[in-house]
Motif scaffolding. Structure first.
Motif, short mmCIF file in Angstrom:
data_model
loop_
_atom_site.label_atom_id
_atom_site.label_comp_id
_atom_site.label_asym_id
_atom_site.label_seq_id
_atom_site.Cartn_x
_atom_site.Cartn_y
_atom_site.Cartn_z
N TYR A 142 0.69 -1.12 -0.06
CA TYR A 142 0.01 0.05 -0.04
C TYR A 142 0.96 1.43 -0.15
N ALA A 143 2.07 0.99 0.05
CA ALA A 143 2.99 2.15 0.16
C ALA A 143 3.05 3.25 1.05
N VAL A 144 2.39 2.84 2.26
CA VAL A 144 2.25 3.81 3.56
C VAL A 144 2.82 3.03 4.83
N PRO A 145 3.36 3.83 5.63
CA PRO A 145 4.11 3.35 6.74
C PRO A 145 3.13 2.55 7.65
N VAL A 146 3.67 1.29 8.19
CA VAL A 146 2.83 0.60 9.28
C VAL A 146 3.56 0.17 10.20
N ALA A 147 3.50 1.00 11.55
CA ALA A 147 4.31 0.60 12.50
C ALA A 147 3.58 -0.49 13.31
N VAL A 148 4.52 -1.35 13.88
CA VAL A 148 3.96 -2.31 15.01
C VAL A 148 4.86 -2.44 16.24
N LEU A 149 4.28 -2.15 17.24
CA LEU A 149 4.88 -1.80 18.53
C LEU A 149 4.31 -2.92 19.35
N ASP A 150 5.47 -3.22 20.51
CA ASP A 150 4.95 -4.09 21.69
C ASP A 150 4.19 -3.41 22.61
N ALA A 151 2.90 -3.59 22.49
CA ALA A 151 1.97 -2.80 23.52
C ALA A 151 2.16 -2.91 24.93
N ASP A 152 2.83 -4.07 25.35
CA ASP A 152 3.42 -4.00 26.64
C ASP A 152 4.63 -3.23 27.18
#
Length: 235
Positions: A111-121
């Motif tokens: 999709y050419a957009v930033p997708v951040a994945v963070l450890d919620a804990d």
């Protein structure tokens, strides 16, 4: 504890074109095999790159303009999605990090957009806010070094004063990086281009479907708007 995620009013005022969405999932692990599905998304990006370089994509150009307005040289500091697309074009593949991160990176290039994945804990509540830094926030690089975002630099800041990104969508923090220990995640998609709201909604829907297919765990998601700018998540 319930944590509230939002973009500061100052950020929304400075970047009215911002479209954003967020998703929370609990119960993910590093055991799922997401490679076949990730390959579908990277394949879509490869096909698009065959017709134009990432620097010609409107999604990428919009983030370059945003970086320029933040006083950053766009070809020195790139959005995460541009960096991934550039790597994919040059190397033909993306690095393997974690099943969910790999999947979201593949969705990001599709999709050419930033997708951040963070450890919620690893996020200290009760607030995680995308806001200009004061300069006293602490950022942990992936190598372990501690940095302080420059005053005014847009970053993700939690209630402990920890910065979970540098230069907004340029680079995430090693502190909240997803790994084998991760159980809960926060996924944030952001776009600056015309039509970004529709793309962000599609990205969230895609991530929701893939998480359900690979981990069979519940998710909560929302597209954020100036009228509804906040998303609450918890244990």
């Amino acid at each position: 504890m319930t944590v509230l995620f939002r973009h500061a009013d100052a950020v929304r005022a400075a970047f009215p074109e911002l479209s954003a969405g967020v998703l929370h999932a609990a119960g993910v692990d590093a055991c799922a095999d997401t490679r076949p599905r990730a390959a579908v998304y990277t394949g879509r990006a490869v096909a698009r790159l065959a017709g134009a370089t990432e620097g010609e994509f409107p999604e990428v150009l919009a983030w370059r303009r945003a970086f320029s307005r933040m006083g950053l040289k766009p070809t020195q500091y790139r959005s995460a999605s541009e960096s991934l697309l550039r790597r994919l074009r040059k190397e033909g593949a993306l690095p393997a990090i974690h099943p969910l991160v790999d999947l979201c990176n593949a969705i990001s290039v599709a999709y050419a957009v930033p997708v951040a994945v963070l450890d919620a804990d690893r996020i200290a509540g009760p607030l995680l806010e995308v806001r200009p830094a004061r300069g006293d926030e602490t950022y942990t690089a992936f190598g372990g070094a501690l940095e302080h975002p420059a005053p005014g630099e847009v970053t993700f800041v939690d209630s402990a004063g920890r910065a979970h990104a540098r230069r907004w969508t340029h680079r995430q923090s090693g502190h909240s990086a997803v790994g084998a220990h991760t159980g809960r995640v926060l996924v944030v998609a952001e776009a600056m281009h015309d039509g970004g709201a529709d793309v962000v909604a599609e990205v969230l829907k895609t991530v929701e479907e893939e998480v359900a297919a690979h981990w069979a765990v519940p998710t909560a998601a929302a597209v954020l708007t100036p009228a509804a700018p906040e998303f609450a998540f918890g244990h």
